[in-house]
Write an enzyme that holds these catalytic residues in place. Structure first.
Site, PDB file in Angstrom:
ATOM      1  N   ASP A 198       0.866  -1.177   0.000  1.00  0.00           N
ATOM      2  CA  ASP A 198       0.000   0.000   0.000  1.00  0.00           C
ATOM      3  C   ASP A 198       0.907   1.232   0.000  1.00  0.00           C
ATOM      4  OD1 ASP A 198      -1.542   2.200   0.652  1.00  0.00           O
ATOM      5  OD2 ASP A 198      -2.445   1.323   2.440  1.00  0.00           O
ATOM      6  N   GLN A 201       0.740   6.454   1.187  1.00  0.00           N
ATOM      7  CA  GLN A 201       1.474   7.479   1.927  1.00  0.00           C
ATOM      8  C   GLN A 201       2.909   7.656   1.439  1.00  0.00           C
ATOM      9  OE1 GLN A 201       0.050   9.479   4.132  1.00  0.00           O
ATOM     10  NE2 GLN A 201      -1.901   8.400   4.036  1.00  0.00           N
ATOM     11  N   LYS A 224      -3.445  11.869  -2.833  1.00  0.00           N
ATOM     12  CA  LYS A 224      -2.372  12.016  -1.846  1.00  0.00           C
ATOM     13  C   LYS A 224      -1.164  12.737  -2.439  1.00  0.00           C
ATOM     14  CE  LYS A 224      -4.393   9.045   1.119  1.00  0.00           C
ATOM     15  NZ  LYS A 224      -4.959   9.418   2.425  1.00  0.00           N
ATOM     16  N   CYS A 361      -8.311   5.591  10.823  1.00  0.00           N
ATOM     17  CA  CYS A 361      -8.603   4.313  10.154  1.00  0.00           C
ATOM     18  C   CYS A 361      -7.496   3.296  10.419  1.00  0.00           C
ATOM     19  CB  CYS A 361      -8.805   4.507   8.652  1.00  0.00           C
ATOM     20  SG  CYS A 361     -10.268   5.452   8.219  1.00  0.00           S
TER      21      CYS A 361
END
Length: 403
Positions: A198, A201, A224, A361
Site C-alpha cells: 500500500d 502514503q 495524496k 482508520c
C-alpha cells in the site's frame, strides 16, 4: 534553498482564510492540496474535449483517449513499471486492494496463510479478513513495537511454504513509519509468496521503483500526491495480472460477447470495466509531472526539515507524547496528557489550523497504545516552519484552555 513560497503560489487554497485566520493545512496524510495546473487540466477536459475513450472515431474521443493513455505512460515511467499495461487505473487505493483480494479468492485454498502488518490502514486489513473468511485461509499479523516499527524477527517466524500473500503499507498513515518493504518482499519471495504494498502514503514523499523493489502489486491514490480524488492505480506484474480473474464485468473489459460465452480483453482493459474517471486519469498524470518538476529528492529533504523542526518544538511541551519514533516521514502523531485529541483539534480549527484527530482508520495501532486516538499533524512540501510556529502557539493555547 527550497523555493517554498514560489511553490505555495501554485496552490489557490493556501491563500484562503478559515475562521478569520490564514489557513494552516496540516492534514496532508488524509489528502494533499491541488495545484492550479491540475485544476486547469480538469477544467480543460470538460471545456474542450469531454468524450468517452477507446470507443469513438471522432476527434474528441481520439483526443481524450490519447491524453488518458499518455497519463498511464507517465505513471509507468515515474514508477519504472516494465509495461504501461501493468498500470491499472482505479478509483483509489481501497479499490485497488479489493481488486487483488477479490482475484485471490480463486487462488487460495483452506489452510493457506496470508500475512498483514500491524501498522495497516483499515483498507489493507478488512479486504483480507473478508478474503480469509471466503477461502478458509488463515490471516497472520506482523506485530509492532513501542517505537512504531514492525518486529521483523516475528515476520521471519510467520513465513512458511503455506504463505501465499503478504501485504504491508510502505509508510504508516497513522505514525509515519517507513517500513522495510525491500526486506519484506525479498523474504516473502523466498517462500514463494506474492507481496502487495500500500503506497498511498509513500508516493507523495519518495521515489518508488517497482522493478528495483521487485514488488508484485503496488497501489496508491492520486489525491495524496496533488491529484484529484476518485482516482488511483493498481500496479501488478504482468504474470500476476494475467492469473487474476476480472474484478467487474461490463463494457471495455471484453474481447467478444455472445450469450453463450464472453472472452476478456487483454491488459489493462481486463480490469477497467465501464467508463472510467477520464479527467481524473489525465489530471493524475499532470500531478505526477508537477511533482517531478520540483523533484522528489528535494521534496523529501525539505519535508525532513519540517519533521525535525516540528518534532523539536512539540517535544518542548510538557505532558505531550509522540507516538511512532522509528524511521519515518513527515507525520507527527501525538497526544497531550489528560486532554482528548478531539478537543484540541476543535480549538486548533478555530485558529485556522487543520489537523486530523481520531484513530486515522488504524484502530489496531490505537489499541496497541491503549488510546482512543491521536492528533496527527502531517506536513507537505508546500508547508513552512512559520506555519509550524502558528500551530505550536495554537496548540499551547488549546492546552491552556483545556487544562
Amino acid at each position: 534553498m527550497f523555493p517554498v513560497e514560489q511553490i505555495r503560489a501554485d496552490f489557490p487554497i493556501l491563500q484562503r482564510q478559515v475562521n478569520g485566520k490564514s489557513l494552516v493545512y496540516f492534514d496532508n496524510a488524509a489528502t494533499s492540496q491541488t495545484p492550479q495546473i491540475v485544476i486547469d487540466a480538469i477544467v480543460d477536459y470538460y471545456s474542450n474535449y469531454n468524450a468517452n475513450i477507446h470507443r469513438g472515431v471522432h476527434a474528441l474521443s481520439q483526443e481524450a483517449t490519447d491524453k488518458y493513455e499518455q497519463a498511464r505512460i507517465t505513471l509507468q515511467k515515474h514508477f519504472n513499471a516494465r509495461h504501461a499495461y501493468e498500470m491499472i487505473f482505479t478509483s483509489g487505493t481501497t479499490h485497488s486492494i479489493n481488486m487483488v483480494a477479490s482475484g485471490f479468492s480463486e487462488l487460495l485454498n483452506e489452510g493457506d496463510e496470508i500475512i498483514v502488518s500491524a501498522l495497516e490502514h483499515h483498507s489493507n486489513i478488512v479486504p483480507w479478513q473478508m478474503l480469509a473468511e471466503r477461502t478458509g485461509a488463515k490471516l497472520k499479523v506482523i506485530p509492532m513495537n513501542q517505537e512504531g516499527a514492525l518486529i521483523m524477527d516475528v515476520y521471519d517466524e510467520l513465513l512458511s511454504k503455506k504463505t501465499k500473500l503478504v501485504f504491508c503499507n510502505h509508510i504508516s498513515n497513522a505514525l509515519g513509519t517507513i517500513n522495510p518493504i525491500e526486506e519484506i518482499i525479498e523474504k516473502a519471495h523466498k517462500v514463494g509468496a506474492a507481496v502487495l504494498v500500500d503506497g498511498a502514503q509513500s508516493v507523495p514523499h519518495m521515489s518508488v521503483d517497482f522493478q528495483a523493489l521487485d514488488v508484485d502489486f503496488y497501489v496508491a491514490s492520486a489525491h495524496k500526491v496533488c491529484g484529484p480524488t476518485g482516482m488511483g492505480f493498481l500496479y501488478g506484474k504482468q504474470e500476476w495480472l494475467e492469473k487474476l480473474p476480472p474484478y467487474q464485468g461490463g463494457g471495455e473489459m471484453i474481447e467478444t460477447v455472445t450469450f453463450e460465452k464472453t472472452t476478456y480483453a487483454g491488459l489493462p482493459h481486463k480490469f477497467e470495466a465501464g467508463t472510467p474517471n477520464i479527467c481524473g486519469g489525465i489530471a493524475f498524470g499532470i500531478a505526477i509531472d508537477y511533482v517531478n518538476s520540483i523533484g522528489l529528492d528535494k521534496i523529501a529533504a525539505y519535508e525532513q526539515e519540517l519533521l525535525d523542526y516540528g518534532t523539536e518544538k512539540l517535544q518542548e511541551i510538557e505532558g505531550l507524547r509522540i507516538y511512532g519514533t522509528a524511521h519515518k516521514t513527515s507525520v507527527i502523531s501525538f497526544n497531550v496528557e489528560g486532554i482528548h485529541p478531539y478537543d484540541i483539534g476543535s480549538i486548533l480549527d478555530k485558529l485556522g489550523v487543520a489537523v486530523r484527530t481520531g484513530h486515522h482508520c488504524a484502530q489496531p495501532i490505537m489499541d496497541f497504545y491503549q488510546i482512543p486516538g491521536t492528533i496527527r499533524a502531517s506536513f507537505a512540501f508546500y508547508n513552512t516552519k512559520e506555519e509550524i510556529d502558528v500551530f505550536i502557539e495554537g496548540l499551547k493555547k488549546a492546552i491552556m484552555m483545556l487544562s
